[in-house]
Design a protein around this motif. Structure first.
Motif, PDB file in Angstrom:
ATOM      1  N   ASN A 218       0.770  -1.007  -0.061  1.00 52.09           N
ATOM      2  CA  ASN A 218       0.041  -0.131  -0.033  1.00 52.09           C
ATOM      3  C   ASN A 218       0.952   1.350   0.148  1.00 52.09           C
ATOM      4  OD1 ASN A 218      -2.573  -1.198  -0.090  1.00 52.09           O
ATOM      5  ND2 ASN A 218      -2.604  -1.669   2.077  1.00 52.09           N
TER       6      ASN A 218
ATOM      7  N   ARG B 290       2.122   1.804  -3.541  1.00 45.25           N
ATOM      8  CA  ARG B 290       1.107   2.274  -4.307  1.00 45.25           C
ATOM      9  C   ARG B 290       1.333   3.879  -4.247  1.00 45.25           C
ATOM     10  NH1 ARG B 290      -1.968  -2.558  -3.017  1.00 45.25           N
ATOM     11  NH2 ARG B 290      -2.445  -3.759  -4.808  1.00 45.25           N
ATOM     12  N   HIS B 291       1.190   4.293  -3.006  1.00 44.99           N
ATOM     13  CA  HIS B 291       0.889   5.509  -2.552  1.00 44.99           C
ATOM     14  C   HIS B 291       2.108   6.478  -2.926  1.00 44.99           C
ATOM     15  CE1 HIS B 291      -0.981   8.855  -0.465  1.00 44.99           C
ATOM     16  NE2 HIS B 291      -0.102   9.000   0.416  1.00 44.99           N
TER      17      HIS B 291
ATOM     18  N   GLN C 107       5.159   1.571 -13.915  1.00 44.08           N
ATOM     19  CA  GLN C 107       4.414   2.323 -13.074  1.00 44.08           C
ATOM     20  C   GLN C 107       3.782   1.582 -12.053  1.00 44.08           C
ATOM     21  OE1 GLN C 107       2.386   5.396 -15.544  1.00 44.08           O
ATOM     22  NE2 GLN C 107       3.961   6.132 -16.168  1.00 44.08           N
ATOM     23  N   PRO C 108       3.642   1.994 -10.991  1.00 46.49           N
ATOM     24  CA  PRO C 108       2.839   1.347  -9.790  1.00 46.49           C
ATOM     25  C   PRO C 108       1.490   0.474 -10.306  1.00 46.49           C
ATOM     26  CG  PRO C 108       3.699   3.307  -8.961  1.00 46.49           C
ATOM     27  CD  PRO C 108       3.710   3.531 -10.423  1.00 46.49           C
ATOM     28  N   LYS C 109       0.759   1.070 -10.926  1.00 46.51           N
ATOM     29  CA  LYS C 109      -0.689   0.588 -11.481  1.00 46.51           C
ATOM     30  C   LYS C 109      -0.454  -0.607 -12.229  1.00 46.51           C
ATOM     31  CE  LYS C 109      -3.734   4.531 -10.538  1.00 46.51           C
ATOM     32  NZ  LYS C 109      -4.624   5.409 -11.255  1.00 46.51           N
ATOM     33  N   SER C 110       0.459  -0.668 -13.230  1.00 51.18           N
ATOM     34  CA  SER C 110       0.671  -1.522 -14.300  1.00 51.18           C
ATOM     35  C   SER C 110       1.268  -2.875 -13.664  1.00 51.18           C
ATOM     36  CB  SER C 110       1.409  -1.160 -15.387  1.00 51.18           C
ATOM     37  OG  SER C 110       2.816  -0.611 -15.163  1.00 51.18           O
TER      38      SER C 110
ATOM     39  N   MET D  17       1.457  -3.464 -10.303  1.00 49.03           N
ATOM     40  CA  MET D  17       0.553  -4.102  -9.306  1.00 49.03           C
ATOM     41  C   MET D  17      -0.594  -4.952  -9.835  1.00 49.03           C
ATOM     42  SD  MET D  17       2.211  -3.413  -6.612  1.00 49.03           S
ATOM     43  CE  MET D  17       3.216  -1.952  -5.813  1.00 49.03           C
ATOM     44  N   ASN D  18      -0.933  -4.524 -11.195  1.00 47.52           N
ATOM     45  CA  ASN D  18      -1.894  -5.057 -11.771  1.00 47.52           C
ATOM     46  C   ASN D  18      -1.676  -6.409 -12.551  1.00 47.52           C
ATOM     47  OD1 ASN D  18      -4.231  -3.484 -10.275  1.00 47.52           O
ATOM     48  ND2 ASN D  18      -4.065  -2.135 -12.100  1.00 47.52           N
TER      49      ASN D  18
ATOM     50  N   ASN E 237      -4.149  -8.089  -2.036  1.00 47.84           N
ATOM     51  CA  ASN E 237      -5.106  -6.990  -1.801  1.00 47.84           C
ATOM     52  C   ASN E 237      -6.266  -7.362  -1.071  1.00 47.84           C
ATOM     53  OD1 ASN E 237      -3.594  -5.307  -3.320  1.00 47.84           O
ATOM     54  ND2 ASN E 237      -4.282  -6.206  -5.332  1.00 47.84           N
TER      55      ASN E 237
END
Length: 326
Positions: A267, A270-271, A289-292, A294-295, A309
């Protein structure tokens, strides 16, 4: 233009006040410039999310770095770059080689092969104290404080200019007294920023684990580094201090400092992270990048856990796990 605005803002506001500006401006005031964050985000927007990808403005570049212990390869990094002024997270499972890689980059260990450059200068095989003088400093997973020195004295050890350290110079106070006062003022300002000023005369050994983490980070900033490498800065930190520490890390970026940190708190990653690099079995296996990152299902399953998650206190997780097994 943006960088000039940052310089103007930094002159107008003392650096020790920046932490409170990182995410929310004080009442009645406007948010501090996020020029560095904006610049890094814009530059990295066009970078491919592939391991070892080249960055627009790297401050640290490593090539073909390996470290073997007997028959085990702890680090095998083909190419690695850190974007200047960004916050880069280095994540991965325990034993992935993250701390060993930190040790290699900062001169605390010697690689079997490889070379790396910091701000365009060759850093391979350089001693740790010289690495720090060049502007690259690090903290440790297990904090390194001088337990029988006061908190203030620990801070003064990190000051780059110490004219009174020599045997003969120390006998002539006029040669070092002014610089000593400046070092103390800077140390106290940093202790104020990290909420440790009331502890300045206490022995460092009396601090909690989280306070030692804060002290180590504050001491690192005594050198005004270009790159700060934080090894699990949140480990052992009281939850009440975590938000403060997050703000401190983000404020470093707005002072123009580049940050590389190892962390298991996803977390947090991500932040605050602008870029995430994933290590496993000594190799860089994913970047982006974090979103890509982490997903990415492969990254989540292999390196973060399939239920990264999900609240592990939820009984539904147990039911889901049982259904998967059947």
């Amino acid at each position: 233009m943006r960088e000039n605005n940052v310089e103007t803002t930094r002159e107008a506001k003392p650096f020790q006040d920046l932490a409170k500006w990182a995410t929310k401006a004080p009442e009645g005031e406007t948010l501090i410039s996020t020029a560095y964050k904006d610049k890094v985000s814009e530059d990295l927007k066009f970078v491919d999310n592939t391991p070892g990808v080249h960055k627009p403005d790297p401050i640290l570049v490593a090539d073909h770095v390996t470290r073997k212990f007997g028959g085990m390869t702890a680090v095998d990094v083909n190419h690695f770059e850190i974007e200047r002024h960004g916050i880069t997270a280095l994540i991965g499972p325990n034993g992935a080689g993250k701390t060993t890689f930190f040790n290699l980059m900062t001169g605390f260990d010697t690689p079997n092969t490889g070379d790396w450059r910091f701000d365009g200068r060759d850093m391979a095989h350089m001693q740790p104290e010289k690495v720090a003088r060049m502007g690259m400093v690090r903290t440790f997973q297990l904090t390194k404080v001088m337990s029988r020195l006061t908190v203030l004295d620990n801070m003064l050890l990190g000051a780059p200019v110490q004219p009174g350290e020599g045997m003969f110079r120390s006998l002539i106070p006029g040669l070092w007294r002014k610089q000593e006062r400046e070092n103390i003022e800077k140390a106290e300002a940093l202790l104020e920023r990290f909420l440790l000023i009331k502890k300045k005369n206490d022995f460092a050994g009396s601090l909690s684990g989280g306070q030692r983490k804060l002290l180590e980070m504050a001491r690192a900033l005594m050198r005004d580094p270009k790159l700060v490498m934080l090894d699990e800065p949140m480990a052992g930190v009281n939850p009440a201090l975590k938000q403060s520490l997050l703000d401190h890390i983000m404020s470093l970026r707005e002072e123009g400092t580049t940050v590389l940190f190892v962390e298991h708190d996803i977390n947090m990653v991500r932040h605050i992270a602008d870029w995430v690099t994933v290590m496993a079995e000594g190799k860089i296996v994913a970047e982006g990048q974090p979103k890509s990152v982490m997903n990415d299902p492969a990254v989540i399953d292999a390196y973060l856990g399939a239920h990264a998650n999900i609240d592990l206190g939820d009984d539904a997780v147990l039911d889901l796990k049982e259904s998967e097994e059947h």
